[in-house]
Design a protein around this motif. Sequence first.
Motif, PDB file in Angstrom:
ATOM      1  N   MET A   1       0.843  -1.200   0.000  1.00 22.43           N
ATOM      2  CA  MET A   1       0.000   0.000   0.000  1.00 22.43           C
ATOM      3  C   MET A   1       0.875   1.246   0.000  1.00 22.43           C
ATOM      4  O   MET A   1       1.691   1.438   0.895  1.00 22.43           O
ATOM      5  CB  MET A   1      -0.898  -0.022   1.238  1.00 22.43           C
ATOM      6  N   THR A   2       0.736   2.055  -0.983  1.00 20.49           N
ATOM      7  CA  THR A   2       1.589   3.241  -1.053  1.00 20.49           C
ATOM      8  C   THR A   2       0.932   4.395  -0.333  1.00 20.49           C
ATOM      9  O   THR A   2      -0.249   4.368  -0.028  1.00 20.49           O
ATOM     10  CB  THR A   2       1.823   3.670  -2.512  1.00 20.49           C
ATOM     11  N   ALA A   3       1.716   5.403  -0.051  1.00 20.91           N
ATOM     12  CA  ALA A   3       1.220   6.549   0.708  1.00 20.91           C
ATOM     13  C   ALA A   3       0.175   7.329  -0.074  1.00 20.91           C
ATOM     14  O   ALA A   3      -0.598   8.081   0.507  1.00 20.91           O
ATOM     15  CB  ALA A   3       2.381   7.466   1.074  1.00 20.91           C
TER      16      ALA A   3
ATOM     17  N   THR B   1     -10.728  -5.715  -0.824  1.00 24.22           N
ATOM     18  CA  THR B   1     -11.148  -7.084  -0.604  1.00 24.22           C
ATOM     19  C   THR B   1     -10.603  -7.931  -1.727  1.00 24.22           C
ATOM     20  O   THR B   1     -10.367  -7.453  -2.827  1.00 24.22           O
ATOM     21  CB  THR B   1     -12.681  -7.205  -0.575  1.00 24.22           C
ATOM     22  N   SER B   2     -10.372  -9.182  -1.445  1.00 21.99           N
ATOM     23  CA  SER B   2      -9.851 -10.069  -2.475  1.00 21.99           C
ATOM     24  C   SER B   2     -10.958 -10.924  -3.073  1.00 21.99           C
ATOM     25  O   SER B   2     -10.719 -11.733  -3.934  1.00 21.99           O
ATOM     26  CB  SER B   2      -8.778 -10.985  -1.875  1.00 21.99           C
TER      27      SER B   2
ATOM     28  N   MET C   1     -10.710  -1.879  -4.961  1.00 20.56           N
ATOM     29  CA  MET C   1     -11.376  -3.154  -4.707  1.00 20.56           C
ATOM     30  C   MET C   1     -10.970  -4.198  -5.738  1.00 20.56           C
ATOM     31  O   MET C   1     -10.921  -5.387  -5.441  1.00 20.56           O
ATOM     32  CB  MET C   1     -12.898  -2.950  -4.728  1.00 20.56           C
ATOM     33  N   ALA C   2     -10.681  -3.735  -6.941  1.00 21.77           N
ATOM     34  CA  ALA C   2     -10.290  -4.656  -8.009  1.00 21.77           C
ATOM     35  C   ALA C   2      -8.819  -5.031  -7.914  1.00 21.77           C
ATOM     36  O   ALA C   2      -8.337  -5.869  -8.671  1.00 21.77           O
ATOM     37  CB  ALA C   2     -10.586  -4.029  -9.372  1.00 21.77           C
ATOM     38  N   GLY C   3      -8.114  -4.371  -7.003  1.00 18.51           N
ATOM     39  CA  GLY C   3      -6.711  -4.690  -6.816  1.00 18.51           C
ATOM     40  C   GLY C   3      -5.767  -3.808  -7.608  1.00 18.51           C
ATOM     41  O   GLY C   3      -4.609  -4.156  -7.822  1.00 18.51           O
TER      42      GLY C   3
END
Length: 123
Positions: A1-3, A14-15, A49-51
Motif C-alpha cells: 500500500m503506497t502513501a 477485498t480479495s 477493490m479490483a486490486g
Amino acid sequence: MTASVPLQWVFYQTSRYNTGMSKISDTVLNIVGSIPKGKVASYGQVALMAGFPRGARRVGWILHQLGDNSPWWRIINNSGRISTSCLEHTALLQKELLINEGVRVTNKLKIDIEKYRYRPNSN
DNA sequence: AACGTGACGATGG
DNA sequence: TCCATCGCCACGT
C-alpha cells in the motif's frame, strides 16, 4: 500500500473479486454490478477493490467502453461529483438515474458521497 | 517511441 | 469551494 492511497480506503479492499482468473474489465464490472441500488462508489474505490490502487482512470475507461450493462451511474468521482463527459450517457441522465433510486443530487451534480458510499465490509 | 487525451485523485492556495 | 498542478495509467495517433 503506497502513501498515495488514502488510508480510509484500505478498509474497502477485498480479495473476493480478484481471482486472477478473469480479465480486469470483468472484475471491474462485477464489482460495479455488486453495488446496491441507492449506493455509490468512486472510480478509485472500485479500482482499489479490483486490486489496482491507482487505476481510477482505468475504471473510467472500462465503464466508458463496456459499462452499458452495468449500473455505471453509481460511480462518481471521489469529490462527490458526477463527472461523465460521455455523450451517450450524460451527466444529466446519471443524475436522474441516481435520483430515481433515492440519492440526493444537487443541480451542480454534487452528491454527499460519504452518506451514500458503498462499504462492502461494513454491516 | 513520443505525445495527447481522458467518465481520476490528492494537494495546496 | 473553486481552481491549478501534478501524479497516475491505458489507449490512440
